[in-house]
Design an enzyme around this catalytic site. Sequence first.
Site, PDB file in Angstrom:
ATOM      1  N   CYS A   1      47.828  37.633  33.504  1.00 17.88           N
ATOM      2  CA  CYS A   1      46.592  37.406  34.185  1.00 17.88           C
ATOM      3  C   CYS A   1      46.562  36.054  34.919  1.00 17.88           C
ATOM      4  O   CYS A   1      45.945  35.964  35.955  1.00 17.88           O
ATOM      5  CB  CYS A   1      45.471  37.481  33.169  1.00 17.88           C
ATOM      6  SG  CYS A   1      43.852  37.614  33.846  1.00 17.88           S
TER       7      CYS A   1
ATOM      8  N   ARG B   1      39.972  34.023  32.751  1.00 17.59           N
ATOM      9  CA  ARG B   1      40.408  35.307  33.292  1.00 17.59           C
ATOM     10  C   ARG B   1      40.660  36.334  32.192  1.00 17.59           C
ATOM     11  O   ARG B   1      40.747  37.530  32.471  1.00 17.59           O
ATOM     12  CB  ARG B   1      41.672  35.117  34.132  1.00 17.59           C
ATOM     13  CG  ARG B   1      41.442  34.272  35.374  1.00 17.59           C
ATOM     14  CD  ARG B   1      42.742  33.890  36.039  1.00 17.59           C
ATOM     15  NE  ARG B   1      43.410  35.014  36.659  1.00 17.59           N
ATOM     16  CZ  ARG B   1      43.300  35.349  37.941  1.00 17.59           C
ATOM     17  NH1 ARG B   1      42.519  34.629  38.737  1.00 17.59           N
ATOM     18  NH2 ARG B   1      43.947  36.362  38.447  1.00 17.59           N
TER      19      ARG B   1
ATOM     20  N   TRP C   1      47.759  39.236  30.083  1.00 19.67           N
ATOM     21  CA  TRP C   1      46.840  40.285  29.624  1.00 19.67           C
ATOM     22  C   TRP C   1      47.689  41.541  29.553  1.00 19.67           C
ATOM     23  O   TRP C   1      48.174  42.046  30.552  1.00 19.67           O
ATOM     24  CB  TRP C   1      45.691  40.437  30.609  1.00 19.67           C
ATOM     25  CG  TRP C   1      44.606  41.386  30.193  1.00 19.67           C
ATOM     26  CD1 TRP C   1      43.545  41.122  29.386  1.00 19.67           C
ATOM     27  CD2 TRP C   1      44.458  42.752  30.621  1.00 19.67           C
ATOM     28  NE1 TRP C   1      42.745  42.238  29.267  1.00 19.67           N
ATOM     29  CE2 TRP C   1      43.276  43.247  30.010  1.00 19.67           C
ATOM     30  CE3 TRP C   1      45.189  43.605  31.443  1.00 19.67           C
ATOM     31  CZ2 TRP C   1      42.837  44.558  30.198  1.00 19.67           C
ATOM     32  CZ3 TRP C   1      44.754  44.907  31.632  1.00 19.67           C
ATOM     33  CH2 TRP C   1      43.586  45.368  31.019  1.00 19.67           C
TER      34      TRP C   1
ATOM     35  N   ASN D   1      52.271  38.487  37.536  1.00 19.10           N
ATOM     36  CA  ASN D   1      51.030  39.253  37.445  1.00 19.10           C
ATOM     37  C   ASN D   1      51.220  40.547  38.206  1.00 19.10           C
ATOM     38  O   ASN D   1      51.855  40.550  39.260  1.00 19.10           O
ATOM     39  CB  ASN D   1      49.853  38.492  38.064  1.00 19.10           C
ATOM     40  CG  ASN D   1      49.342  37.381  37.181  1.00 19.10           C
ATOM     41  OD1 ASN D   1      49.753  37.251  36.037  1.00 19.10           O
ATOM     42  ND2 ASN D   1      48.455  36.567  37.718  1.00 19.10           N
ATOM     43  N   GLY D   2      50.619  41.627  37.719  1.00 18.04           N
ATOM     44  CA  GLY D   2      50.716  42.903  38.412  1.00 18.04           C
ATOM     45  C   GLY D   2      51.375  43.954  37.542  1.00 18.04           C
ATOM     46  O   GLY D   2      51.577  43.776  36.340  1.00 18.04           O
TER      47      GLY D   2
ATOM     48  N   GLU E   1      23.476  47.804  34.456  1.00 14.49           N
ATOM     49  CA  GLU E   1      24.045  46.455  34.410  1.00 14.49           C
ATOM     50  C   GLU E   1      23.654  45.738  33.130  1.00 14.49           C
ATOM     51  O   GLU E   1      24.482  45.033  32.522  1.00 14.49           O
ATOM     52  CB  GLU E   1      23.591  45.669  35.640  1.00 14.49           C
ATOM     53  CG  GLU E   1      24.039  44.210  35.686  1.00 14.49           C
ATOM     54  CD  GLU E   1      25.544  44.024  35.732  1.00 14.49           C
ATOM     55  OE1 GLU E   1      25.994  42.880  35.550  1.00 14.49           O
ATOM     56  OE2 GLU E   1      26.276  45.015  35.945  1.00 14.49           O
TER      57      GLU E   1
ATOM     58  N   LYS F   1      26.362  44.316  30.355  1.00 18.51           N
ATOM     59  CA  LYS F   1      26.421  42.934  29.887  1.00 18.51           C
ATOM     60  C   LYS F   1      26.453  42.887  28.365  1.00 18.51           C
ATOM     61  O   LYS F   1      27.212  42.127  27.767  1.00 18.51           O
ATOM     62  CB  LYS F   1      25.214  42.127  30.401  1.00 18.51           C
ATOM     63  CG  LYS F   1      25.225  41.832  31.884  1.00 18.51           C
ATOM     64  CD  LYS F   1      26.228  40.787  32.310  1.00 18.51           C
ATOM     65  CE  LYS F   1      27.560  41.311  32.737  1.00 18.51           C
ATOM     66  NZ  LYS F   1      27.651  42.159  33.894  1.00 18.51           N
TER      67      LYS F   1
ATOM     68  N   GLU G   1      29.849  44.212  26.994  1.00 16.41           N
ATOM     69  CA  GLU G   1      30.974  43.345  27.351  1.00 16.41           C
ATOM     70  C   GLU G   1      31.129  42.171  26.396  1.00 16.41           C
ATOM     71  O   GLU G   1      32.242  41.822  26.001  1.00 16.41           O
ATOM     72  CB  GLU G   1      30.786  42.780  28.767  1.00 16.41           C
ATOM     73  CG  GLU G   1      31.150  43.712  29.888  1.00 16.41           C
ATOM     74  CD  GLU G   1      30.952  43.070  31.245  1.00 16.41           C
ATOM     75  OE1 GLU G   1      31.831  43.216  32.101  1.00 16.41           O
ATOM     76  OE2 GLU G   1      29.918  42.409  31.461  1.00 16.41           O
TER      77      GLU G   1
ATOM     78  N   HIS H   1      17.058  64.599  28.564  1.00 17.17           N
ATOM     79  CA  HIS H   1      18.161  65.537  28.760  1.00 17.17           C
ATOM     80  C   HIS H   1      19.383  65.117  27.939  1.00 17.17           C
ATOM     81  O   HIS H   1      20.515  65.314  28.376  1.00 17.17           O
ATOM     82  CB  HIS H   1      18.509  65.637  30.249  1.00 17.17           C
ATOM     83  CG  HIS H   1      17.409  66.208  31.079  1.00 17.17           C
ATOM     84  ND1 HIS H   1      17.114  67.549  31.116  1.00 17.17           N
ATOM     85  CD2 HIS H   1      16.499  65.609  31.883  1.00 17.17           C
ATOM     86  CE1 HIS H   1      16.082  67.756  31.916  1.00 17.17           C
ATOM     87  NE2 HIS H   1      15.683  66.589  32.397  1.00 17.17           N
TER      88      HIS H   1
ATOM     89  N   LYS I   1      38.988  38.732  34.033  1.00 16.61           N
ATOM     90  CA  LYS I   1      38.005  38.413  35.075  1.00 16.61           C
ATOM     91  C   LYS I   1      38.327  39.107  36.392  1.00 16.61           C
ATOM     92  O   LYS I   1      37.474  39.740  36.998  1.00 16.61           O
ATOM     93  CB  LYS I   1      37.941  36.893  35.284  1.00 16.61           C
ATOM     94  CG  LYS I   1      36.914  36.449  36.332  1.00 16.61           C
ATOM     95  CD  LYS I   1      35.501  36.838  35.939  1.00 16.61           C
ATOM     96  CE  LYS I   1      34.483  36.380  36.937  1.00 16.61           C
ATOM     97  NZ  LYS I   1      33.134  36.875  36.627  1.00 16.61           N
TER      98      LYS I   1
END
Length: 614
Positions: free
Chosen positions: A2, A27, A75, A101-102, A487, A491, A494, A510, A609
Amino acid sequence: MCGIVGYLGGRQAYPILIKGLTRLEYRGYDSAGVALIGEDGSLSVYKTKGKVKDLERICAGKDLSGTVGIAHTRWATHGEPSDVNSHPHYSENHNLALIHNGIIENYQALKTELTRQGYHFQSQTDTEVVIQLIQYMMDSRKVSWEAAVPLALNHVVGAYALVIMDKDEPDKMIAARKGSPLLIGVGENEYFVASDASPIIEYTNKVVYLGEEQIAVIQRGKELRITDLKSVEQTPEVQRLEMSLSEIEKGGFPHFMLKEIFEQPRTLRASMTGRLHPELGTVKLSGVIDNRERLLQADRFVICACGTSWHAGLIGKYLIEELTRKPVEVEYSSEFRYRKPVLFPSDVVIAISQSGETADTLAAVKLAREAGAFLFGICNVVGSSIARATDTGCYTHIGPEIGVASTKAFTAQVTTLFLIALSLAEEMGTVTDARRVQLVSELQRIPDKISKILEHDRQIADLAKVFTYARNCLYLGRGYNYPVALEGALKLKEISYIHAEGYPAAEMKHGPIALIDEEMPVVVIAPRRGNYDKILSNIQEVKARKGRIISVITEGDKDVKALSDWSFEIPDTEECFEPILSIIPLQLLAYHIAIAKGRDVDQPRNLAKSVTVE
């Protein structure tokens, strides 16, 4: 992923690298490592599962001298978090070290062939394949490592930002990029490499953003040299960073997340500055003005985003459709890129990403480009990949967002989408002058209204202690506030690790109503405007099943307050601006519940991040 840091210059590298990794902790990561070429020419690699502080313990007492080095926070993607899977990775002969990274998509095929050629692998990562492939090119083609890098990368399928060192050439470092961000800081007789600007802003504000499929040769005492994968020379473009060191420090707050919540009055003003003109009752966006005909001729707008940005995009749909009467679709970038979306050259695709590097959204942009659509980017980071890949756009100008759970980026994205919608409406004549002036005047007051909500932080913190027991929460909203329910739930999950679900309030019966009992907290976003009577009925349905109601209400509202166990008041505003206000108490609620549960709010587990891989 990361985090990447590299240094080549006249200073001792290790302190710079460790401080840089600390700057990149936001991150998200699960291991860390550093490689140094010592003054005696030796290449030393130290790495460990865990945090940067664990790496520092590993390094304590070691010879850490040297003026060139690379460092990484990982990560995990391929291979579990472990010491051996941590970066940097050695080549077979231990002359080369690499950080990355990747994701290398064809790593398994490359690994199989390299194993057949006699190369041995120590880790389960895709990254190690790249360094072994570079050595294979050196061995088989009898070329230098500098020549071997493009040869190797031409066989790699996937995304990468990588930095490589060779102990036989301690005055040189090579960096390369494809689909993952990488920048080079240019100092006085020294160079820095990083995945974002936060590790280097302390030392220089001059940077070169490495372009797609570009390779940088960084050499002590020489000018930066950049080529592409075909070894064609490119001209480095030095840019000046707008970021300041104070922006990436906590400024007296215990956590970056809380600091960024409290920054929102200031950041929203920054997003509006130069664009909102209350004295004239107008909005002026250069991205709209310069592309007026193309945008006005659009048959449809398609918004592509992920996570929090997708929630902002849902609000953007309501805003654009209400003000311009143009149809809008909102797509998860991760789904959009892998189905066969129907796109036309008359479409405008709006890509939203805080970092401007979100891999799925960048892929969606490329897909839309191939279909001939016009591309409009909304991002925060100047010079980011999405900013470069789109035809035009708007920066949100909120400064660095360090907390992994996005807060100020969300409100700025919603604000920017409103500015775009009203700017288009003004050009199209779909809003009256009186209504436009009214909206512009009210938007100018929103930052002060956020400040008023923030005054109730202690009240929200006290309430949060009550809900540390919760294992599930339901968030309900209607109209403009349905995306706020999504949202708010995001939050909470997370950073507190409590399962939470956002739902349209009318859809509760429903399915989700089956979950409601006296142990289930239900957060209802219920300001006075919009479908107030309808959501009042939804609250009564929850109360009839002994659900515990936390409501977000307009100041002075007595009806919903009477039905609620707890309530947070927000100032009255236009319905289209309610999301910007109603999300603030929900951000604070999630933060304080997480703190009460002892969570690491700035670096929640398993999250990163900038999601620069799939």
